[in-house]
Design an enzyme around this catalytic site. Structure first.
Site, PDB file in Angstrom:
ATOM      1  CG  HIS A  64      -1.617  -1.238   1.521  1.00 17.73           C
ATOM      2  ND1 HIS A  64      -2.571  -1.741   0.656  1.00 17.73           N
ATOM      3  CD2 HIS A  64      -1.532  -2.124   2.541  1.00 17.73           C
ATOM      4  CE1 HIS A  64      -3.034  -2.874   1.151  1.00 17.73           C
ATOM      5  NE2 HIS A  64      -2.438  -3.138   2.283  1.00 17.73           N
ATOM      6  CG  HIS A  94       3.152   5.760   5.411  1.00 18.77           C
ATOM      7  ND1 HIS A  94       2.951   5.789   6.789  1.00 18.77           N
ATOM      8  CD2 HIS A  94       2.034   6.287   4.862  1.00 18.77           C
ATOM      9  CE1 HIS A  94       1.751   6.278   7.026  1.00 18.77           C
ATOM     10  NE2 HIS A  94       1.179   6.601   5.877  1.00 18.77           N
ATOM     11  CG  HIS A  96      -0.684   8.325   1.523  1.00 21.00           C
ATOM     12  ND1 HIS A  96      -1.453   7.196   1.582  1.00 21.00           N
ATOM     13  CD2 HIS A  96      -0.244   8.552   2.799  1.00 21.00           C
ATOM     14  CE1 HIS A  96      -1.504   6.758   2.835  1.00 21.00           C
ATOM     15  NE2 HIS A  96      -0.778   7.564   3.591  1.00 21.00           N
ATOM     16  CD  GLU A 106      -3.908   9.309   2.444  1.00 18.13           C
ATOM     17  OE1 GLU A 106      -3.519   9.206   3.622  1.00 18.13           O
ATOM     18  OE2 GLU A 106      -4.611   8.454   1.889  1.00 18.13           O
ATOM     19  CG  HIS A 119       0.716  10.407   6.340  1.00 12.87           C
ATOM     20  ND1 HIS A 119      -0.289   9.653   5.769  1.00 12.87           N
ATOM     21  CD2 HIS A 119       0.380  11.701   6.129  1.00 12.87           C
ATOM     22  CE1 HIS A 119      -1.205  10.459   5.251  1.00 12.87           C
ATOM     23  NE2 HIS A 119      -0.813  11.720   5.451  1.00 12.87           N
ATOM     24  CB  THR A 178      -5.720   7.942   5.498  1.00 19.64           C
ATOM     25  OG1 THR A 178      -4.407   7.402   5.231  1.00 19.64           O
ATOM     26  CG2 THR A 178      -5.601   9.255   6.235  1.00 19.64           C
TER      27      THR A 178
END
Ligand SMILES: CCCCNCc1ccc(S(N)(=O)=O)cc1
Ligand SMILES: [Zn+2]
Length: 249
Positions: A64, A94, A96, A106, A119, A178
């Site tokens: 992910h 990590h 996104h 996000e 994050h 999230t």
């Protein structure tokens, strides 16, 4: 079916509520931050980051995201101050990101999306014994969100400190993970100032999955077994009456 979730048509954010009903809860993340609707709170302390003695232990592709984990045996690497009542210990960071172009963050700011979002995930080691326990508690986690947008930036060493912008002005609100399990356990602290990373870094997702082991975030990518992991962001969720406070005027 076991809890397989992703970002594709069938198993993406709009389907997560089937396995994780909290997806439709009252403090879900991310959100769209509307600066003119935030409340300046002069009593909010500055955030204090002690990242100098941080020891990263591994980097992994969990299907992910790309995650860098830290040794969290003590409060050496922690975040304090801001809206927090005590030190929260750094567990991992990590990202996104999107695919091409400038969507991928996000959180959004009055609808503006950034190319990516970092994050830094911390847990309340004063009240809970493990990350897993804290992750399920309303005051268990504090995640520092940093927007990334295109140009070239320094990336010396691996201290998360070099991943931070000049200003630590932030917005803060009570939210959630999230991604599944979407626990409503996160005090979000989102920095206003983005950091700059190179277009090619942001545009190009991280190393492809190793042969044979194709993480589920890749499996549902259509277009014939592309090996890229992209668009691993959840869209903004309803505010449900929550107040978003600003540390700056
Ligand atoms: C108890 C199991 C929890 C694992 N979950 C990790 C995790 C950490 C941070 C975020 S995020 N994206 O909200 O920072 C999502 C998921
Ligand atoms: Zn995240």
């Amino acid at each position: 079916t076991c809890h397989q979730w992703g970002y594709g048509e069938e198993d993406g954010p709009s389907a997560w509520h089937n396995d994780y009903p909290i997806a439709q809860g009252n403090r879900q993340s991310p959100i769209d931050i509307v600066p003119t609707e935030t409340v300046y709170d002069a009593s909010l302390a500055p955030i204090m980051l002690s990242y100098d003695l941080c020891t990263s232990v591994n980097i992994s592709n969990n299907g992910h995201s790309v995650v860098v984990e830290f040794d969290d045996v003590d409060d050496r690497t922690a975040i304090r101050g801001g809206p927090l009542e005590n030190a929260y210990r750094l567990k991992q960071f990590h990202f996104h990101w999107g695919g091409k172009g400038c969507h991928g963050s996000e959180h959004t700011v009055s609808g503006k999306t950034y190319a990516s979002e970092l994050h830094l995930v911390h847990w309340n080691s004063a009240k809970y014994k493990t990350f897993g326990e804290a992750a399920a508690a309303p005051d268990g986690l504090a995640v520092l969100g940093v927007f990334l947008e295109g140009s070239t930036a320094d990336f010396r060493g691996f201290s998360p400190k070099c991943l931070l912008p000049n200003s630590l002005n932030y917005w803060t609100y009570p939210g959630s993970l999230t991604t599944p399990p979407l626990h409503e356990s996160v005090t979000w602290i989102v920095l206003k100032e983005p950091i700059l990373v190179s277009e090619k870094q942001v545009g190009k997702p991280p190393a492809v999955a190793t042969d044979g082991e194709v993480p589920n975030a890749v499996v549902q990518r259509r277009g014939g077994g592309q090996k890229r992991m992209e668009n691993n962001f959840r869209p903004p969720q309803p505010l449900k009456g929550r107040k978003v406070r600003a540390s700056f005027n």
